[in-house]
Design a protein around this motif. Structure first.
Motif, PDB file in Angstrom:
ATOM      1  N   ASP A  59      49.039  41.864  45.654  1.00  0.00           N
ATOM      2  CA  ASP A  59      48.989  40.540  46.272  1.00  0.00           C
ATOM      3  C   ASP A  59      48.468  39.465  45.332  1.00  0.00           C
ATOM      4  O   ASP A  59      48.966  38.352  45.325  1.00  0.00           O
ATOM      5  N   ASP A  60      47.455  39.782  44.549  1.00  0.00           N
ATOM      6  CA  ASP A  60      46.801  38.809  43.691  1.00  0.00           C
ATOM      7  C   ASP A  60      46.828  39.309  42.253  1.00  0.00           C
ATOM      8  O   ASP A  60      46.108  40.243  41.906  1.00  0.00           O
ATOM      9  N   SER A  62      45.445  38.363  39.686  1.00  0.00           N
ATOM     10  CA  SER A  62      44.152  38.346  39.008  1.00  0.00           C
ATOM     11  C   SER A  62      43.347  39.615  39.288  1.00  0.00           C
ATOM     12  O   SER A  62      42.351  39.880  38.631  1.00  0.00           O
ATOM     13  N   LYS A  63      43.791  40.401  40.260  1.00  0.00           N
ATOM     14  CA  LYS A  63      43.100  41.645  40.603  1.00  0.00           C
ATOM     15  C   LYS A  63      43.840  42.875  40.098  1.00  0.00           C
ATOM     16  O   LYS A  63      43.705  43.969  40.638  1.00  0.00           O
TER      17      LYS A  63
END
Length: 188
Positions: A59-60, A62-63
Motif C-alpha cells: 500500500d505504501d 515508503s514501507k
C-alpha cells in the motif's frame, strides 16, 4: 522511476536492485530467527519471489523494508513450524557479519569482540522463538515496538513484556557462561 513502480512494471533489473539493497539485511534477520544459514537463504529467496509476485499489495512504497521484513519473518515462522530446529547446530560464521565494529584497534580487542558476539549469538539462539523474534527485530533490525507489534500481529504490551523477559533470559544465559574464579572469562 521509483523502485516499487519499476517492480510493478515487472522490471527484472528492479528485482536485482531490490535484492542488492535488502538482501544482507534480510539474510541477517532470517538467520537470527532460524539459526541455519541455508534455511535463512531459502527464506530470503522466497521473500524476494513473493514480494515480486505480490508487489501490488504494498500500500505504501515508503514501507517497503517493513513489508519485506514481514514476509521474511512469516517465512521463518513457517520453517520453524515445519522442523525441530533445536537439533540443528549453530554456525557462527555468519554471526560475525551481523554487526562489524570498525573501531577495534588490536588483534586482542578483535578477539574479545568476536568472543562476545559468539556468546551473545549463542545466548540468543537458546531463547524460545517468541523472545528471539522480538530481540532480533528490536535490536538487530532496529524496529520500533509498534512496528514489531504490527509485524507479529501482537499487542504492544505483549511485545514490551517479551522484550523485557527476553533481556532477563539473555542476561541469565550469559551469566551462566561466565567463570571469574581466576580473573578471566571462560565460556561453556
Amino acid at each position: 522511476m521509483h523502485l516499487v513502480n519499476r517492480l510493478i512494471e515487472r522490471e527484472e533489473s528492479a528485482l536485482i536492485e531490490l535484492m542488492n539493497e535488502y538482501g544482507d539485511y534480510l539474510l541477517r534477520t532470517a538467520y537470527l530467527l532460524v539459526k541455519d544459514h541455508q534455511i535463512a537463504e531459502e527464506a530470503v529467496q522466497d521473500t524476494f519471489m513473493t514480494a515480486f509476485d505480490k508487489i501490488n499489495q504494498l500500500d505504501d512504497p515508503s514501507k517497503l523494508k517493513s513489508w519485506l521484513t514481514s514476509i521474511a519473518v512469516n517465512r521463518c515462522r513457517t520453517q520453524m513450524r515445519k522442523w525441530n530446529w533445536k537439533n540443528i547446530f549453530l554456525n557462527l560464521e555468519i554471526v560475525e557479519k551481523v554487526k562489524e565494529d570498525n573501531s577495534v584497534q588490536s588483534p586482542e580487542d578483535d578477539l574479545l569482540v568476536e568472543v562476545w558476539n559468539q556468546n551473545l549469538s549463542n545466548a540468543i539462539q537458546k531463547l524460545d522463538y517468541k523472545y528471539r523474534e522480538v530481540i532480533t527485530l528490536f535490536y538487530f533490525s532496529e524496529f520500533k515496538i509498534h512496528e514489531i507489534a504490527n509485524q507479529t500481529n501482537t499487542k504492544e504490551s505483549t511485545i514490551k513484556s517479551r522484550l523485557k523477559r527476553g533481556r532477563i533470559l539473555l542476561k541469565e544465559i550469559l551469566m551462566e557462561g561466565e567463570d571469574f574464579t581466576d580473573g578471566r572469562q571462560e565460556t561453556i
